[in-house]
Motif scaffolding. Structure first.
Motif, PDB file in Angstrom:
ATOM      1  N   ILE A 108       6.021  -7.208   1.218  1.00 51.96           N
ATOM      2  CA  ILE A 108       5.840  -5.882   0.630  1.00 51.96           C
ATOM      3  C   ILE A 108       6.273  -5.876  -0.840  1.00 51.96           C
ATOM      4  O   ILE A 108       5.584  -5.344  -1.707  1.00 51.96           O
ATOM      5  CB  ILE A 108       6.611  -4.832   1.459  1.00 51.96           C
ATOM      6  N   LEU A 109       7.383  -6.521  -1.128  1.00 53.99           N
ATOM      7  CA  LEU A 109       7.806  -6.605  -2.526  1.00 53.99           C
ATOM      8  C   LEU A 109       6.757  -7.322  -3.368  1.00 53.99           C
ATOM      9  O   LEU A 109       6.437  -6.907  -4.485  1.00 53.99           O
ATOM     10  CB  LEU A 109       9.134  -7.353  -2.639  1.00 53.99           C
ATOM     11  N   GLY A 110       6.225  -8.406  -2.804  1.00 55.78           N
ATOM     12  CA  GLY A 110       5.188  -9.142  -3.520  1.00 55.78           C
ATOM     13  C   GLY A 110       3.998  -8.254  -3.833  1.00 55.78           C
ATOM     14  O   GLY A 110       3.515  -8.200  -4.970  1.00 55.78           O
ATOM     15  N   VAL A 111       3.556  -7.496  -2.824  1.00 60.30           N
ATOM     16  CA  VAL A 111       2.416  -6.597  -3.042  1.00 60.30           C
ATOM     17  C   VAL A 111       2.775  -5.556  -4.109  1.00 60.30           C
ATOM     18  O   VAL A 111       1.977  -5.251  -4.994  1.00 60.30           O
ATOM     19  CB  VAL A 111       1.997  -5.915  -1.721  1.00 60.30           C
TER      20      VAL A 111
ATOM     21  N   PHE C 132       1.793   6.493 -11.978  1.00 57.45           N
ATOM     22  CA  PHE C 132       2.901   6.027 -11.146  1.00 57.45           C
ATOM     23  C   PHE C 132       2.634   4.695 -10.453  1.00 57.45           C
ATOM     24  O   PHE C 132       3.479   4.178  -9.744  1.00 57.45           O
ATOM     25  CB  PHE C 132       3.252   7.088 -10.100  1.00 57.45           C
ATOM     26  N   GLY C 133       1.455   4.144 -10.652  1.00 56.00           N
ATOM     27  CA  GLY C 133       1.173   2.835 -10.074  1.00 56.00           C
ATOM     28  C   GLY C 133       0.207   2.902  -8.900  1.00 56.00           C
ATOM     29  O   GLY C 133       0.463   3.605  -7.926  1.00 56.00           O
ATOM     30  N   GLN C 134      -0.893   2.147  -9.021  1.00 57.19           N
ATOM     31  CA  GLN C 134      -1.846   2.076  -7.916  1.00 57.19           C
ATOM     32  C   GLN C 134      -1.321   1.101  -6.873  1.00 57.19           C
ATOM     33  O   GLN C 134      -0.474   0.266  -7.165  1.00 57.19           O
ATOM     34  CB  GLN C 134      -3.198   1.564  -8.410  1.00 57.19           C
ATOM     35  N   GLY C 135      -1.868   1.199  -5.689  1.00 48.97           N
ATOM     36  CA  GLY C 135      -1.477   0.257  -4.657  1.00 48.97           C
ATOM     37  C   GLY C 135      -2.290   0.520  -3.434  1.00 48.97           C
ATOM     38  O   GLY C 135      -3.168   1.385  -3.428  1.00 48.97           O
ATOM     39  N   PRO C 136      -2.026  -0.218  -2.348  1.00 49.96           N
ATOM     40  CA  PRO C 136      -2.790  -0.003  -1.121  1.00 49.96           C
ATOM     41  C   PRO C 136      -2.550   1.390  -0.540  1.00 49.96           C
ATOM     42  O   PRO C 136      -3.288   1.826   0.337  1.00 49.96           O
ATOM     43  CB  PRO C 136      -2.276  -1.087  -0.171  1.00 49.96           C
ATOM     44  N   TRP C 137      -1.536   2.083  -1.044  1.00 50.27           N
ATOM     45  CA  TRP C 137      -1.287   3.439  -0.549  1.00 50.27           C
ATOM     46  C   TRP C 137      -2.248   4.463  -1.166  1.00 50.27           C
ATOM     47  O   TRP C 137      -2.388   5.552  -0.656  1.00 50.27           O
ATOM     48  CB  TRP C 137       0.167   3.850  -0.842  1.00 50.27           C
ATOM     49  N   SER C 185       3.014   4.079   6.077  1.00 46.25           N
ATOM     50  CA  SER C 185       4.382   3.539   6.010  1.00 46.25           C
ATOM     51  C   SER C 185       4.685   2.712   7.252  1.00 46.25           C
ATOM     52  O   SER C 185       5.316   1.658   7.170  1.00 46.25           O
ATOM     53  CB  SER C 185       5.410   4.675   5.920  1.00 46.25           C
ATOM     54  N   ALA C 186       4.218   3.212   8.406  1.00 39.91           N
ATOM     55  CA  ALA C 186       4.535   2.522   9.650  1.00 39.91           C
ATOM     56  C   ALA C 186       3.739   1.229   9.771  1.00 39.91           C
ATOM     57  O   ALA C 186       4.202   0.253  10.339  1.00 39.91           O
ATOM     58  CB  ALA C 186       4.232   3.426  10.830  1.00 39.91           C
ATOM     59  N   MET C 187       2.529   1.258   9.235  1.00 41.58           N
ATOM     60  CA  MET C 187       1.653   0.117   9.478  1.00 41.58           C
ATOM     61  C   MET C 187       1.872  -1.059   8.563  1.00 41.58           C
ATOM     62  O   MET C 187       1.708  -2.194   8.956  1.00 41.58           O
ATOM     63  CB  MET C 187       0.202   0.560   9.342  1.00 41.58           C
ATOM     64  N   TRP C 188       2.228  -0.779   7.337  1.00 42.64           N
ATOM     65  CA  TRP C 188       2.062  -1.872   6.400  1.00 42.64           C
ATOM     66  C   TRP C 188       3.195  -2.887   6.450  1.00 42.64           C
ATOM     67  O   TRP C 188       3.146  -3.900   5.797  1.00 42.64           O
ATOM     68  CB  TRP C 188       1.741  -1.348   4.994  1.00 42.64           C
ATOM     69  N   GLN C 189       4.184  -2.640   7.295  1.00 43.39           N
ATOM     70  CA  GLN C 189       5.230  -3.650   7.384  1.00 43.39           C
ATOM     71  C   GLN C 189       4.761  -4.869   8.148  1.00 43.39           C
ATOM     72  O   GLN C 189       4.744  -5.965   7.619  1.00 43.39           O
ATOM     73  CB  GLN C 189       6.470  -3.044   8.032  1.00 43.39           C
ATOM     74  N   ASP C 190       4.383  -4.651   9.434  1.00 45.45           N
ATOM     75  CA  ASP C 190       3.864  -5.840  10.102  1.00 45.45           C
ATOM     76  C   ASP C 190       2.389  -5.712  10.457  1.00 45.45           C
ATOM     77  O   ASP C 190       1.859  -6.528  11.188  1.00 45.45           O
ATOM     78  CB  ASP C 190       4.699  -6.207  11.337  1.00 45.45           C
ATOM     79  N   GLY C 191       1.756  -4.679   9.890  1.00 44.31           N
ATOM     80  CA  GLY C 191       0.313  -4.616  10.008  1.00 44.31           C
ATOM     81  C   GLY C 191      -0.194  -4.071  11.324  1.00 44.31           C
ATOM     82  O   GLY C 191      -1.368  -3.836  11.494  1.00 44.31           O
TER      83      GLY C 191
END
Lengths: 297, 566, 244
Positions: A108-111, C132-137, C185-191
């Motif tokens: 996550i930090l990497g992303v 504020f920064g783009q991302g997968p969110w 938030s719940a998903m992106w930790q272990d997918g």
């Protein structure tokens, strides 16, 4: 954000987009700790070439607790794994889950680091260029909104000052502050909607709405952009082959597997290193070149 | 060759009462620079909009305007966009996009040009206007003058045949405005571009025009050369804002044939026609002073002692030890170039910004001792540059009621409001939306709002910006009215003429200090460039003549003298 | 009134025109992506897949705006509303999470129709992430804010009439937003979507959600009607200035 001229910034948006998409997507898919280590180190290296070390350290103060939180909470939700460390409320906290949490934290930090670099390099201008052809109207809307934000900021200040001098602000209380902010915001809404009429008149006067509108841009596609895309795609193929064929397969559950270290997996790691360190490498190469160039003069 | 022709044109807005334009006919030739003048609401903006196809408002139209023998409404869409360019008053609102290059390319994109063609045209245009350095900047980073120049350039990229400008300089400071007008003159002289310009900065544009169109109540009452227009105006009531030389000509009842239209011609006119045996206006001054005594008040309304200010710790100082005292009931004007810190000084006096060294006293009390809004309760108020920022509600009356409520004034609300409205002559505007008012009206209503809360000190930041000649005269009267009420007025302005007319004392802000506060007479008489048109016109002919009244007085004295001799 | 009717009319036309594309995306593309994704990723790493699907679900609205006939004023007003909702974050920065972005989106939905509401929310997410920064969110925010705007448009008749409905919707939209964002938030930790983790995210987010709810209600109750009036006024004014 970055006033200093960065070499990576001068590449064509298309190449940059493909590059960042590859880097971020691959990182998101990784479980293999070697790959993730490469991703995070290269991400940090890239961030450091783009921002100064002070902002980096300042952000680190937020990121480390976040990282720890992810690493620690994982074992609470996941009771997979075969090596229990201790029991909590009758549930086993396993070594595998702890390590997996750490691994995910790094991912996550990497992303986050790579997204940060993406945000700095692929700014609104490049974004609008990339999507301008596909969504011309909305990209114009975005461009207008981008113009409005700083204008609103200034106008908000003006309105707020004007009303302060009229004695509208009564006390220093929190409640009053919000009330004042709401009043000024409401005035700003009026002002902005009224001036939107002028903007639309100006657009029409400049022929907006005629058929066959084209899309002007300021980017040129050079050989080096082609080179960037070619290298990126080639490395993508190598890495995805690695993922698809289990060459770099790694599992935490039920039991942590061994890290593959044969010729094939090293080739995949190598490809990933080339891919991820490319911007930092280009930046350093550029610095050396300039130094040499200046010395020659 | 004729490029534009109006034939018996009348226009009535949808839902409007009466004609905005009635029975107007005119011809404009290629390469002419036309200035359109008239009071606000005379229909000049409507006329301009009727020339630009995309901007024709909803309403009933009789008669037509022809562009090269084609009716405007029958013009091909693309030709209409390309051949007739329009620059509006609002500098910021007519910028569409966030990047300078995109703004320049906008109209060409609409006309389906390819990127490479656009690049060539835009490059040429940016080089011609000297804005190539701004090419990759954000539009927001430009100064006001640069923004309006960008608006002009982004219209010029299609090389229009007619350029229409509706008060393009009214939101600019005078230096940027002069530059802008110089650019227009250059376009006209070098490219033979036909220009139709509505402008209230008449002192500057009157003499560069080929012909001047005077409009009144939707009709064209005169359309002639500057000199003849001057002559026409001298026999006509509408003169506010006309060049001082023209006003002089009128006051002299047209003695001496040709009407002078600028300072140079004004000088020649005086030298040719009048005597200068009596050179000094001292006698007049003594009379004037007797009627307008501030003399013996000793109380200080505002006192600044060695005030220093900068915006950020790392930046350079804007104010470097300002000293200033303004007496109660005095009208003080602070003049100075762009970015010298005039508005900053006002924001220090009004407590919006905090100085980091020195002392500021308001009505004898240290400004830091005023708690939160005490300073703004019956002490001091500021009219900002942009009066629209003052309004909160959707009509003037509720806005007035709202400010009274905020100041906890509960009785006689209606009477108070009506009293102020009558005093300023804005009773008719009370139930209008603030955004439906003209610039001058907005300002009067904003002043009305200030008067309701009865401050002892009123600060005016660039009050003449965007106001036409007529509005300016009304403003002068309002300031006099404030003075009569014993209110201290501090004005920050670029407008030398206005300062000379209105103030008891003037100061020049330069390099972070106020140089020599003095009466307008002393102040302007010793300046050679930074002074009134009348003063420039009479330099070395008469002594210390600053305003037109004085000039008329001295010329008449000389004439009397002459007659006695004869 | 007239203004409202006109927008609704043009909307009806749009909906017909692009309904085919919408169906194609819903019925064919999204299931295909999910199918291929699950095959490819073999039961893990759904986070990315979800982000793609979420992004795809925004596409019909984008297409319908691009293909539809929209007046220039409507576009400028949309840009203004987006900029306002992004800028509003600065005005109320004294309280964390107290921001008018949802309220402005809902107001746009109510007074300019669901499609505009969706776009206002979705683009505000994109724009604010430029800062504020783009991302997968980003896709999740686009969908979350977009949905609040869209539903507001569908309920506009009630939301215009009853203040209670407006307040209730403010609360609901705060909850919708949090729930959609917590999926991410719940998903992106272990997918993998882990319900326990999701519940934990929701629970730990309760204070934030509560601020959202409160701020939405405050902003909506104070701003909705005045802004509605302002929009009507601008439309009227624009009608006089332009020939239609």
């Amino acid at each position: 954000m970055n006033d200093k001229m960065k070499i990576f910034n001068t590449y064509h948006p298309l190449g940059l987009f493909i590059y960042f998409a590859s880097a971020i997507v691959i990182t998101m898919f990784m479980i293999n700790p070697v790959m993730l280590t490469i991703a995070i180190i290269s991400g940090i290296a890239f961030v450091l070439t783009l921002t100064d070390i002070r902002t980096f350290l300042k952000n680190l103060a937020y990121e480390i607790p976040f990282f720890i939180l992810i690493a620690l909470t994982n074992p609470l939700f996941s009771h997979n794994g075969v090596t229990p460390l201790f029991f909590l409320n009758g549930n086993a906290v396993t070594l595998e889950a702890v390590l997996y949490g750490l691994d995910m934290g790094i991912m996550i930090l990497g992303v986050i680091y790579w997204c940060k670099c993406y945000s700095i390099i692929v700014d609104s201008e490049k974004f609008i260029y990339l999507f301008g052809k596909a969504i011309p109207k909305l990209s114009l809307v975005l461009s207008m909104a981008l113009k409005f934000v700083p204008v609103f900021k200034r106008q908000y200040r003006k309105i707020s000052d004007a009303q302060k001098c009229f004695g509208y602000y009564a006390t220093d209380s929190y409640f009053d502050k919000i009330r004042n902010a709401l009043r000024v915001f409401s005035c700003l809404i009026t002002w902005s909607l009224e001036s939107s009429i002028d903007t639309s008149v100006a657009m029409k006067a400049k022929g907006y709405g005629l058929k066959g509108r084209t899309h002007f841009h300021n980017f040129r596609f050079h050989i080096r952009d082609l080179f960037l895309i070619a290298v990126t795609l080639f490395m993508d193929i190598v890495v995805f082959t690695g993922i698809g064929t289990d060459i770099i397969d790694f599992r935490f559950y039920p039991k942590i597997t061994q890290i593959n270290l044969n010729a094939e997996s090293i080739a995949v790691y190598g490809a990933f290193i080339i891919l991820m360190f490319m911007p930092a490498f280009l930046e350093i190469k550029e610095k050396i070149k300039w130094k040499y160039y200046v010395e020659r003069i | 060759m004729e490029i534009l022709r109006g034939e018996n044109l009348s226009f009535k807005y949808a839902g409007g009462q009466g004609n905005a334009i009635s029975d107007v006919s005119f011809r404009i030739n290629e390469g002419e620079l036309i200035v359109v003048m008239g009071e606000s609401g005379c229909g000049k903006t409507t006329l301009l909009k009727l020339i630009k196809k995309e901007m024709i408002p909803a309403g009933e139209k009789i008669g037509s305007i022809y562009y090269k023998q084609t009716k405007i409404e029958d013009m091909d869409e693309r030709t209409a966009v390309a051949d007739i360019g329009f620059v509006m008053q609002k500098v910021e609102a007519q910028i569409v996009t966030d990047k300078v290059y995109h703004e320049l390319a906008f109209v060409l994109e609409s006309l389906s040009y390819k990127t490479e063609e656009i690049r060539i045209k835009v490059g040429e245009m940016a080089s011609y206007f000297g804005i190539q350095g701004l090419f990759r900047k954000k539009t927001d980073e430009l100064s006001g003058g640069e923004k309006q120049l960008l608006n002009l350039a982004s219209v010029m990229v299609t090389s229009p045949k007619i350029l229409i400008l509706d008060e393009p300089t009214s939101q600019l400071d005078p230096i940027a405005a002069s530059d802008f007008i110089a650019t227009l003159k250059k376009l006209n002289k070098e490219l033979g571009l036909t220009i139709i310009l509505v402008e209230h900065r008449l002192e500057e544009v009157f003499s560069i025009a080929d012909r001047i169109m005077v409009m009144e109540k939707g009709r064209i009452v005169s359309f002639d050369t500057p000199s003849n227009t001057g002559k026409f105006l001298s026999g006509h009531k509408m003169l506010a804002g006309a060049p001082k030389a023209v006003v002089l000509y009128k006051e002299m009842k047209g003695i001496g044939g040709e009407c002078p239209v600028n300072v140079k011609e004004g000088r020649e006119y005086i030298l040719k026609n009048f005597d200068n045996k009596i050179r000094s206006v001292k006698e007049y001054d003594i009379k004037a002073e007797a009627s307008n005594g501030t003399g013996d008040i000793e109380e200080n309304a505002i006192e600044l002692k060695n005030v220093w200010f900068r915006y950020h710790k790392e930046e350079k100082d804007i104010l470097r030890g300002i000293n200033l005292t303004v007496k109660r009931g005095e009208v003080f004007t602070l003049l100075g170039g762009n970015g010298t810190g005039k508005s900053t000084t006002l924001s220090i006096i009004s407590g919006l910004r905090k100085h980091y060294r020195g002392k500021v006293f308001i009505n004898g009390r240290k400004i830091k001792d005023f708690k939160r809004n005490e300073l703004y309760r019956e002490n001091l108020s500021l009219l900002p540059q942009d009066p629209i920022t003052v309004f909160v509600k959707s009509d003037v009356y509720s806005d007035y009621a709202d400010i009274l409520k905020a100041h906890e004034i509960k009785n006689n609300i209606e009477e108070r409001i009506n009293e102020v409205a009558e005093m300023l002559g804005i009773s008719k505007l009370l139930h209008k939306h603030p955004y439906d008012l003209s610039g001058g009206e907005q300002q009067k209503c904003a002043i009305g709002k200030i008067l309701l809360i009865m401050p002892k000190i009123i600060l005016l930041d660039e009050p003449t910006k965007g106001i036409d000649g007529c509005g300016k005269e009304e403003l002068i009267n309002i300031v006099k009215l404030l003075k009569d009420k014993g209110i201290t007025v501090v004005i920050v302005t670029h407008d030398v003429e206005f300062a000379a007319d209105v103030s008891d004392s003037c100061g020049l802000l330069f390099d972070g200090e106020i140089l020599a506060k003095a009466s307008p007479k002393e102040f302007f008489a010793r300046n050679n460039f930074y002074t009134t048109a009348v003063n420039r016109m009479t330099r070395d002919i008469y002594e210390n003549v600053i305003t037109l009244k004085e000039l008329v007085w001295i010329i008449k004295e000389n004439m009397k003298n002459q007659k006695i001799k004869i | 009134m007239d203004y409202q009717r006109k927008y609704e009319k043009s909307e009806n036309k749009n909906i017909k025109k692009i309904s085919i594309i919408k169906y194609i995306i819903c019925v064919i593309i999204i299931p295909t992506v999910i199918f291929i994704g699950t095959k490819l990723f073999d039961g893990k790493k759904y986070a990315f897949l979800t982000a793609v699907v979420v992004l795809l679900s925004c596409v019909p609205f984008i297409i319908s705006f691009e293909k539809g006939k929209n007046s220039t004023e409507k576009m400028v007003i949309l840009a203004v509303m987006i900029a306002l909702s992004v800028f509003g974050r600065y005005c109320f920065s004294m309280i964390p999470h107290f921001k008018p972005i949802t309220a402005i989106t809902v107001i746009t939905g109510i007074y300019m129709g669901g499609e505009m509401g969706f776009l206002c929310g979705a683009l505000a997410a994109v724009l604010s992430n430029f800062i504020f920064g783009q991302g997968p969110w980003t896709p999740f925010q686009m969908l979350a804010w977009g949905m609040t705007g869209l539903i507001a448009g569908l309920l506009s008749r009630y939301l215009k009439k009853y203040m209670v409905a407006l307040a209730a919707y403010g609360a609901v939209s705060g909850i919708i937003y949090s729930m959609i964002m917590d999926i991410w938030s719940a998903m992106w930790q272990d997918g993998v979507f882990n319900i326990k983790r999701y519940v934990a995210c929701i629970i730990s987010g309760i204070p934030t959600t509560a601020t959202y709810i409160v701020s939405n209600i405050i902003f909506l109750l104070i701003l909705a009607r005045p802004v509605g009036r302002k929009l009507e006024r601008v439309k009227l004014k624009a009608d006089i200035i332009e020939k239609d």
